[in-house]
Scaffold this active site. Structure first.
Site, short mmCIF file in Angstrom:
data_model
loop_
_atom_site.label_atom_id
_atom_site.label_comp_id
_atom_site.label_asym_id
_atom_site.label_seq_id
_atom_site.Cartn_x
_atom_site.Cartn_y
_atom_site.Cartn_z
N VAL A 91 0.82 -1.21 0.00
CA VAL A 91 0.00 0.00 0.00
C VAL A 91 0.85 1.26 0.00
O VAL A 91 0.59 2.22 -0.74
CB VAL A 91 -0.95 -0.02 1.22
CG1 VAL A 91 -1.66 1.31 1.40
CG2 VAL A 91 -1.97 -1.15 1.07
N ASP A 92 1.90 1.29 0.83
CA ASP A 92 2.72 2.49 0.97
C ASP A 92 3.41 2.84 -0.35
O ASP A 92 3.39 3.99 -0.80
CB ASP A 92 3.76 2.26 2.07
CG ASP A 92 4.08 3.54 2.85
OD1 ASP A 92 3.52 4.59 2.54
OD2 ASP A 92 4.90 3.45 3.78
N ASP A 93 4.04 1.85 -0.98
CA ASP A 93 4.69 2.10 -2.27
C ASP A 93 3.69 2.55 -3.31
O ASP A 93 3.95 3.47 -4.09
CB ASP A 93 5.39 0.82 -2.76
CG ASP A 93 6.78 0.67 -2.16
OD1 ASP A 93 7.72 1.26 -2.70
OD2 ASP A 93 6.91 -0.02 -1.14
N ARG B 230 -0.46 7.99 4.21
CA ARG B 230 0.00 8.04 2.82
C ARG B 230 -1.17 7.86 1.86
O ARG B 230 -1.26 8.53 0.83
CB ARG B 230 1.04 6.95 2.58
CG ARG B 230 1.89 7.20 1.35
CD ARG B 230 3.07 8.06 1.68
NE ARG B 230 3.97 7.34 2.58
CZ ARG B 230 4.79 7.93 3.43
NH1 ARG B 230 4.83 9.24 3.52
NH2 ARG B 230 5.58 7.21 4.22
#
Length: 680
Positions: free
Chosen positions: A402-404, A478
C-alpha cells in the site's frame, strides 16, 4: 528554468569537521540560499538516477545479516575463505567496546546480534580464547545467555546441532492445512512471516542435521545450562494467550515424537507447492532476507542440491544483496528501487523540475512497466479487487504494498507523460487497489487486508514482533494524502473512516506512532501532510501535533529521534538532529502552521547549513524501521530526497506555486484535468 542559482556570489565553501566533506556556508538572503540549496540538491539527485530510469540507494541493516550469511555459506559448502574473511572483517569492525553488537547505530548491545556474531566468527576461524571473543561471550552472559535468545536464532543453531531441537518452538507444516476461516492460519500472519515461517515449517519437519566441516559448539554461551527452555517459561497468571500457545507448543512437540503422522506428507506437499509457486515472479522468496535464505535451506532439505538450477537461481538472487567494499562484504536485507524512485520523483517535482523532464519521463516509463497486474497473496482476504499495486523491490509480484503504491501514484500524477491514456489507466487501477485494501477499522496496513489477529502475537515463534500487519498511522496517512491529491474530500466515507482511525491513534501528547520510520516524528509528519491535502490541518488535533513538534525541535533547529523511543515512549522526539528527520519535522510544520513560524525557519536554516557542497547531506543514524524492537534500517537516500522535498515545499508555500496534475482519479468517476504548469 534556473535551478542552480549564483553559487559564487551567495555562498562560501568550507569543510565540515566530522566528515571532511565540503559544505556550503551561505551568505546571501534566505531566498538565495534556498535557490542554491535546492539547485544543488536537484543536480545531485539527478546524478544518482540509473540509465533505466530508477533510483536505488543502499539499504543498510545490522550485522545479523553478515553473521547469518557466514552460517549459510557453510551449510551450502560455499564458504570461500576470502569471502568469509571479508564478512568476518565487517562483523569485527562493528563490535562495541563492551563486547557486544547492536542492531542500530548508537544503540546498546543486543543479545541475538551478539550470539550470531560470536557463532559466525567461530565459523570464520576465530578462537574462543581471543580477547574480542572473550568479551563477546561475557556480554552474552550479561544479556541473559543463549537460553533467552529469540526463536529464529535457536532454530538456525539447531540446524547444525549446536543446540537441541527442544529449544526450538514447534512450527509444524500442518499449519498449511488450516482453513482460511480458522482463527490461526498462514494468511492471518503477515506476508513477511509467511515467507519466513513456511520454509521453516519444512525444515522443522525434516530436522536436518547439517554437519559443519569442523563442529562448532556454543555451550559456553549458556548462563544456566540446566534451564535451556527459559524461552518457554509459563506466565505467572494461569490463563493468558501466551500460556495457551505454550501448552499447544508442548503438545505439538509430543506429536513430533509420534511415528505416525497421517497428515504430515500432505502438509509437506502443500508447503513445497506454496514455496515453489512463490519462487516464481519474484527475485527470491518475498525478495527479502531472511525469507530468501530460509527458502534456500528448505530447498536443500527437500533434496535440491545447491547446484540444482532452481537452488542456484535463488542463491544468485541472494548474492545480489552483497556489497563488497575493500576488505569487507556487507549484506542488504532487500533492495528498494520502487520506493526510492517514487520519493526521488516527488522531491524533484516539488523542486520545480519540469513535468516533462527526461528524467521524470524515464522514471515514469520504468514505474509503469513495473505495476503488478497479476495475482498475489493479498487476494486471499480481498477476493473481489483487481490487481494494480506496486512492490518495493524490482520483482516481488505476490506482494505489492500500500505504501509504495500510494507514493508511486503521487509521483506519477505530476509527470507530463506523452501517453496520457496509459498513465491514467495505471493510476485508476492503482487507486482502485488502494481503496480495496482499506481495513475494517478505517486504516490501511502494508501488504494485507484485515490482518490484525492480535492473539497470534503470543505464539512462541512470533518473537520477531511483526507476525501481523494491522493498520498503521503512517501507511493510512500516505493513502489519505494520495486520495486528497486526487480531489477526494474529507466528507467522503472512505476518507472519513481513515481520518477517524487516525484521530483514534493519536497519542495524548499529540504525535502519531511511526511503524515504518523512526518514529513519532515520522508518523506525525505523514499524518499532518495527509490532513493538509484534505483541508483538515487547522483542526485542534492537528494543532496539538504541531505544538508537540515545536516542543521537540532541537536547539540547532533540526529534528531527531532515537530508535530508543520504540522501547521508552518518554523519549518521543528526542535525539540528535538528522537530515531526514529534520525534513519530516519541517514537512509536518508546513502542513499545519504558517510559513513564517520561527520553528519552520529554524528547520529550513538547519537543513541549508548541513548540506554538502555537492548537494547531498550526511546521516549516520538509522531512521527506517523493519520490525519495531527487532530490526531497523538505514535508507541511504533518505538523507537526500527528503531534505530536498522539505526545502522545496517551503519555497513553494512562500511563492504560492501551482502544481501540474496529469490526472485526478476522483470518487465515482475518472476525471482528467488539464493544469497549468507550476514549479510546485
Amino acid at each position: 528554468m534556473h535551478l542552480k542559482g549564483n553559487m559564487a556570489s551567495s555562498t562560501r565553501i568550507g569543510v565540515e569537521a566530522s566528515t571532511g566533506r565540503p559544505q556550503i556556508a551561505a551568505t546571501g538572503t534566505l531566498t538565495d540560499q534556498l535557490a542554491d540549496g535546492i539547485g544543488r540538491g536537484v543536480e545531485h539527485l539527478l546524478s544518482l538516477q540509473a540509465p533505466e530510469g530508477y533510483w536505488l540507494g543502499e539499504l543498510e541493516a545490522d550485522t545479523t545479516l553478515e553473521s547469518d550469511y557466514i552460517f549459510y555459506l557453510h551449510i551450502l559448502d560455499k564458504a570461500d575463505p576470502e569471502r568469509v574473511g571479508k564478512l568476518a572483517n565487517y562483523i569485527r569492525r562493528r563490535q562495541l567496546p563492551d563486547g557486544g553488537w547492536n542492531i542500530y547505530f548508537g544503540g546498546p548491545s543486543e543479545l541475538n546480534a551478539t550470539v550470531k556474531a560470536y557463532f559466525a566468527l567461530k565459523l570464520a576461524g576465530d578462537r574462543a580464547d581471543q580477547a574480542h571473543m572473550e568479551r563477546a561471550r561475557a556480554r552474552v552472559l550479561e544479556l541473559g545467555g543463549l537460553e533467552t535468545t529469540n526463536s529464529y536464532t535457536r532454530f538456525y543453531l539447531a540446524l547444525v546441532g549446536a543446540v537441541v531441537w527442544d529449544m526450538v518452538p514447534a512450527i509444524p507444516p500442518e499449519l498449511m492445512l488450516l482453513p482460511s476461516w480458522f482463527a490461526i492460519n498462514i494468511y492471518e500472519m503477515s506476508s513477511w512471516t509467511r515467507g519466513i515461517v513456511i520454509p521453516l515449517a519444512i525444515l522443522y519437519a525434516h530436522k536436518p542435521y547439517w554437519k559443519l566441516p569442523e563442529p562448532v559448539r556454543v555451550d559456553e554461551l549458556f548462563r544456566d545450562s540446566t534451564c535451556k527452555a527459559a524461552a518457554f517459561n509459563w506466565d505467572d497468571r494461569f490463563f493468558t494467550w501466551r500460556n495457551v500457545f505454550l501448552a499447544l507448543d508442548r503438545a505439538l512437540k509430543v506429536y513430533e515424537r509420534v511415528p505416525w503422522k497421517p497428515l504430515r506428507q500432505r502438509a509437506l506437499r502443500q508447503a513445497q507447492s506454496w514455496l515453489l509457486e512463490h519462487l516464481e515472479r519474484s527475485d527470491g522468496l518475498g525478495a527479502i532476507y531472511p525469507a530468501m535464505m530460509n527458502a534456500i535451506f528448505a530447498l536443500v532439505a527437500l533434496g535440491y542440491s545447491p547446484d540444482d538450477p532452481l537452488t542456484a537461481r535463488e542463491i544468485g538472487q541472494l548474492a545480489r544483496y552483497e556489497i563488497e567494499d575493500g576488505e569487507t562484504i556487507r549484506l542488504q536485507p532487500c533492495i528498494s528501487p520502487v520506493w526510492d524512485t517514487a520519493i526521488a520523483m516527488v522531491a524533484l517535482e516539488e523542486a520545480g523540475l519540469p513535468a516533462d523532464h527526461p528524467a521524470l519521463i524515464r522514471a515514469t516509463d520504468w514505474l509503469l512497466k513495473n505495476q503488478v497486474l497479476g495475482s498475489g497473496d493479498w487476494q486471499i482476504k480481498n477476493r473481489k479487487a483487481k490487481p494494480g499495486g506496486w512492490v518495493f523491490e524490482f520483482r516481488n509480484d505476490f506482494y505489492p504494498d500500500v505504501d509504495d503504491t500510494a507514493f508511486v501514484l503521487m509521483a506519477l500524477q505530476r509527470v507530463d507523460y506523452p501517453d496520457r491514456t496509459r498513465l491514467t489507466f495505471a493510476a485508476r487501477r492503482g487507486v482502485d487497489w488502494l481503496l480495496s485494501m482499506q481495513n475494517r477499522d478505517g486504516g490501511w496496513g502494508a501488504f494485507d487486508h484485515n490482518n490484525d489477529r492480535y492473539i497470534l502475537t503470543q505464539i512462541p515463534f512470533s518473537d520477531h514482533n511483526a507476525i501481523i500487519d494491522p493498520s498503521s498511522a503512517d501507511v493510512t496517512a500516505r493513502v489519505l494524502e494520495c486520495l486528497g491529491r486526487n480531489g477526494w474530500p474529507a466528507t467522503h466515507r472512505v476518507v472519513k473512516r481513515g481520518v477517524d482511525y487516525l484521530t483514534r491513534e493519536q497519542t495524548p501528547e499529540g504525535p502519531w506512532y511511526g511503524r515504518w520510520g523512526v518514529n513519532y516524528v515520522y508518523g506525525t509528519s505523514g499524518v499532518l501532510r495527509a490532513l493538509e491535502t484534505i483541508a483538515l490541518s487547522a483542526r485542534d488535533y492537528c494543532q496539538h501535533a504541531v505544538a508537540w513538534l515545536r516542543a521537540t525541535q532541537n536547539e540547532d533547529g533540526g529534528f531527531g529521534e532515537s530508535i530508543a523511543s520504540y522501547y521508552e515512549p518518554k523519549l518521543k522526539g528526542q535525539g540528535t538532529s538528522t537530515p531526514s528527520q529534520t525534513a519530516w519535522g519541517l514537512i509536518g510544520l508546513l502542513a499545519a502552521t504558517e510559513e513564517d513560524d520561527p520553528a519552520v525557519r529554524k528547520a529550513v536554516r538547519h537543513l541549508l547549513e548541513q548540506q554538502n557542497a555537492d548537494g547531498s547531506w550526511d546521516e549516520r543514524q538509522f531512521t527506517g524501521t523493519g520490525f519495531p524492537g527487532v530490526f531497523y534500517l538505514k535508507y541511504h537516500l533518505y538523507r537526500n530526497y527528503f531534505p530536498l522535498y522539505a526545502l522545496s515545499r517551503y519555497r513553494n508555500v512562500l511563492q504560492g506555486a501551482k502544481e501540474f496534475h496529469a490526472f485526478e482519479i476522483r470518487p465515482g468517476r475518472d476525471h482528467l484535468r488539464g493544469a497549468t504548469r507550476g514549479n510546485g
